[in-house]
Design a protein around this motif. Sequence first.
Motif, PDB file in Angstrom:
ATOM      1  N   MET A 106      39.604  96.967   0.509  1.00 58.16           N
ATOM      2  CA  MET A 106      38.692  97.425  -0.226  1.00 58.16           C
ATOM      3  C   MET A 106      39.453  98.986  -0.521  1.00 58.16           C
ATOM      4  O   MET A 106      39.598 100.039   0.605  1.00 58.16           O
ATOM      5  CB  MET A 106      37.265  97.823   0.785  1.00 58.16           C
ATOM      6  N   GLU A 107      39.542  99.403  -1.713  1.00 58.77           N
ATOM      7  CA  GLU A 107      40.210 100.483  -1.950  1.00 58.77           C
ATOM      8  C   GLU A 107      38.989 101.468  -2.554  1.00 58.77           C
ATOM      9  O   GLU A 107      38.445 101.140  -3.618  1.00 58.77           O
ATOM     10  CB  GLU A 107      41.214 100.342  -3.006  1.00 58.77           C
ATOM     11  N   HIS A 108      38.605 102.511  -2.072  1.00 56.50           N
ATOM     12  CA  HIS A 108      37.502 103.444  -2.590  1.00 56.50           C
ATOM     13  C   HIS A 108      38.181 104.511  -3.066  1.00 56.50           C
ATOM     14  O   HIS A 108      38.933 105.264  -2.357  1.00 56.50           O
ATOM     15  CB  HIS A 108      36.341 103.263  -1.454  1.00 56.50           C
ATOM     16  N   PHE A 109      37.363 105.431  -3.914  1.00 57.89           N
ATOM     17  CA  PHE A 109      37.752 106.439  -4.507  1.00 57.89           C
ATOM     18  C   PHE A 109      36.771 107.594  -4.464  1.00 57.89           C
ATOM     19  O   PHE A 109      35.686 107.208  -5.032  1.00 57.89           O
ATOM     20  CB  PHE A 109      38.313 106.086  -6.154  1.00 57.89           C
ATOM     21  N   SER A 110      37.185 108.767  -4.164  1.00 59.00           N
ATOM     22  CA  SER A 110      36.025 109.830  -3.975  1.00 59.00           C
ATOM     23  C   SER A 110      36.569 111.211  -4.363  1.00 59.00           C
ATOM     24  O   SER A 110      37.753 111.193  -4.735  1.00 59.00           O
ATOM     25  CB  SER A 110      35.541 109.660  -2.302  1.00 59.00           C
ATOM     26  N   ASN A 111      35.819 112.170  -4.169  1.00 58.71           N
ATOM     27  CA  ASN A 111      36.105 113.743  -4.130  1.00 58.71           C
ATOM     28  C   ASN A 111      35.217 114.199  -3.646  1.00 58.71           C
ATOM     29  O   ASN A 111      33.882 114.102  -3.443  1.00 58.71           O
ATOM     30  CB  ASN A 111      36.136 113.841  -5.782  1.00 58.71           C
ATOM     31  N   THR A 112      35.452 115.472  -2.939  1.00 57.99           N
ATOM     32  CA  THR A 112      34.560 116.474  -2.014  1.00 57.99           C
ATOM     33  C   THR A 112      33.609 117.219  -2.509  1.00 57.99           C
ATOM     34  O   THR A 112      32.657 117.750  -1.828  1.00 57.99           O
ATOM     35  CB  THR A 112      35.394 117.285  -1.055  1.00 57.99           C
ATOM     36  N   PHE A 134      31.205  93.684   8.018  1.00 61.99           N
ATOM     37  CA  PHE A 134      32.184  92.562   7.924  1.00 61.99           C
ATOM     38  C   PHE A 134      33.055  92.605   9.064  1.00 61.99           C
ATOM     39  O   PHE A 134      33.556  91.750   9.582  1.00 61.99           O
ATOM     40  CB  PHE A 134      32.972  92.505   6.673  1.00 61.99           C
ATOM     41  N   GLY A 135      33.325  93.707   9.695  1.00 55.49           N
ATOM     42  CA  GLY A 135      34.256  94.158  10.796  1.00 55.49           C
ATOM     43  C   GLY A 135      35.811  94.357  10.410  1.00 55.49           C
ATOM     44  O   GLY A 135      35.991  93.698   9.382  1.00 55.49           O
ATOM     45  N   ILE A 136      36.615  94.877  11.248  1.00 53.72           N
ATOM     46  CA  ILE A 136      38.003  95.023  11.062  1.00 53.72           C
ATOM     47  C   ILE A 136      39.057  93.998  10.903  1.00 53.72           C
ATOM     48  O   ILE A 136      39.977  93.652  10.414  1.00 53.72           O
ATOM     49  CB  ILE A 136      38.332  95.967  12.193  1.00 53.72           C
ATOM     50  N   LYS A 137      38.392  92.673  11.464  1.00 57.06           N
ATOM     51  CA  LYS A 137      39.195  91.314  11.209  1.00 57.06           C
ATOM     52  C   LYS A 137      38.735  90.860   9.982  1.00 57.06           C
ATOM     53  O   LYS A 137      39.461  90.015   9.472  1.00 57.06           O
ATOM     54  CB  LYS A 137      38.657  90.442  12.212  1.00 57.06           C
ATOM     55  N   GLN A 138      37.875  91.011   8.926  1.00 55.64           N
ATOM     56  CA  GLN A 138      37.550  90.615   7.741  1.00 55.64           C
ATOM     57  C   GLN A 138      37.887  91.403   6.573  1.00 55.64           C
ATOM     58  O   GLN A 138      37.792  90.746   5.483  1.00 55.64           O
ATOM     59  CB  GLN A 138      36.019  90.125   7.867  1.00 55.64           C
ATOM     60  N   CYS A 139      38.097  92.642   6.698  1.00 54.31           N
ATOM     61  CA  CYS A 139      38.433  93.465   5.564  1.00 54.31           C
ATOM     62  C   CYS A 139      39.059  94.769   5.844  1.00 54.31           C
ATOM     63  O   CYS A 139      38.493  95.514   6.722  1.00 54.31           O
ATOM     64  CB  CYS A 139      37.008  93.933   4.883  1.00 54.31           C
ATOM     65  N   ALA A 140      40.038  95.147   5.420  1.00 51.71           N
ATOM     66  CA  ALA A 140      40.904  96.578   5.466  1.00 51.71           C
ATOM     67  C   ALA A 140      40.319  97.731   4.298  1.00 51.71           C
ATOM     68  O   ALA A 140      39.707  97.108   3.487  1.00 51.71           O
ATOM     69  CB  ALA A 140      42.358  96.245   5.115  1.00 51.71           C
ATOM     70  N   ALA A 192      37.483  99.127  -5.610  1.00 48.33           N
ATOM     71  CA  ALA A 192      38.079  97.836  -6.035  1.00 48.33           C
ATOM     72  C   ALA A 192      38.252  96.918  -4.847  1.00 48.33           C
ATOM     73  O   ALA A 192      38.653  97.552  -3.784  1.00 48.33           O
ATOM     74  CB  ALA A 192      39.364  98.173  -6.648  1.00 48.33           C
ATOM     75  N   ILE A 193      38.019  95.876  -4.887  1.00 48.72           N
ATOM     76  CA  ILE A 193      38.375  94.888  -3.781  1.00 48.72           C
ATOM     77  C   ILE A 193      39.168  93.813  -4.232  1.00 48.72           C
ATOM     78  O   ILE A 193      38.786  92.939  -5.203  1.00 48.72           O
ATOM     79  CB  ILE A 193      36.848  94.091  -3.559  1.00 48.72           C
TER      80      ILE A 193
END
Length: 400
Positions: free
Chosen positions: A178-184, A203-209, A248-249
Amino acid sequence: MKSSLSLLPVLFLFSCATDPGSLPVPVEQAGNVVVSVNNALAADIYLDRTPTGLRSPAILENVPVGDHVVHVFLPEYGLDSATVTVTDGQSTSVPFTLTRVPTGVLDVGSSPSGASVYVNGVRFGYTPLTINGLPEGSYLVKLKKNSYAEIAETVEVQASSLSSVDPVLTWAGHMPVMEHFSNTSCVPCVEADVRIEEVLIDFGIKQCASISYHADYPSPDDPMYLAAKIENDARMDFYNIITVPAVAIDGHRPEFFTYDELEDSLRALIAERRLLGPSVLLDIRPNHEWGQSTIEGTVELEAVGSPDSDLELRIALIEREIVYAQPPGVNGQTRFIDVFRAYDPSHQGTSIALATGEKRSVPYGFARQSSWGRHLAVVAFLQRTSDQSIVQAAWTVYPE
């Protein structure tokens, strides 16, 4: 075909900047832990169940404030642990007393090799591994390796005897990114980040970075954007992202108009991608030690199917959590997760072509920056250039 991102309300289109001459810095409180063992015995030291590369007596410097677990191990003397509370700017002593006891040998293998070996929760190394001088008794042995299901077995170690574990590892499912895009200074990003974290936790750390990039708008003074401008800009351009929040996934961008639609789309995409069969297996073997100035290791690749020829390997460094004493932007947010820090060798990645059955090791190394905290992790992923799909990923959050 990649779907386009539908925009959330235009609240985030305003621009507001912090004072560029006084950018806020993260809160990074730390202290030291002084570890000693009776009679100055040279025992291996583990912090939070991970090897430090140090032996007693030693000082673990710049340990984040809070509770930590310290283990020491010395063959023929045993394994002992203690909980320590680290205070900002202070040194805390942790003395151990070990006694020589009857011991045996534990031999740990796996097929394939290279799995992380945890004994009673402490990581001892990678298979194949022989642990000499383990006190007799019952031990929980866990084997963890990216792309494979975790193995857990209870083993009895007897004095002057050899005990062994040698399982066959099985495919655990595709690891999406999972790539996520943000701004403060993006107001809708606050709620979007909350929903994204909820999905990741479920989902947990074993199922999605996870990797979080920061854009230069609404405010170009976002400190996490400024810390890696070229790479953040390049990743935004790669996906042709023109506004935030965005997600983006595995290179696929869901459409959403509300936060509920965002969350539903992310859950559905992750669940769908998890079912993909393997073409390339990915694992990461970190080998840096506590206090080392370079964060380094290798990414291990193995083609088990017929992988595409247009693959690029990207190796990213993230900071799992960054907390500011004051909001660095106008949206009031002070806590950020999985923040992108650097790529090695660059955001362009490394072209990878593998024949079926071929294995390859790709080294990585990041020079530690003074502005980075201690909660760092490496994310590696293989991405197709033709349609931007990520075919497999791994990160040091798991198995670490």
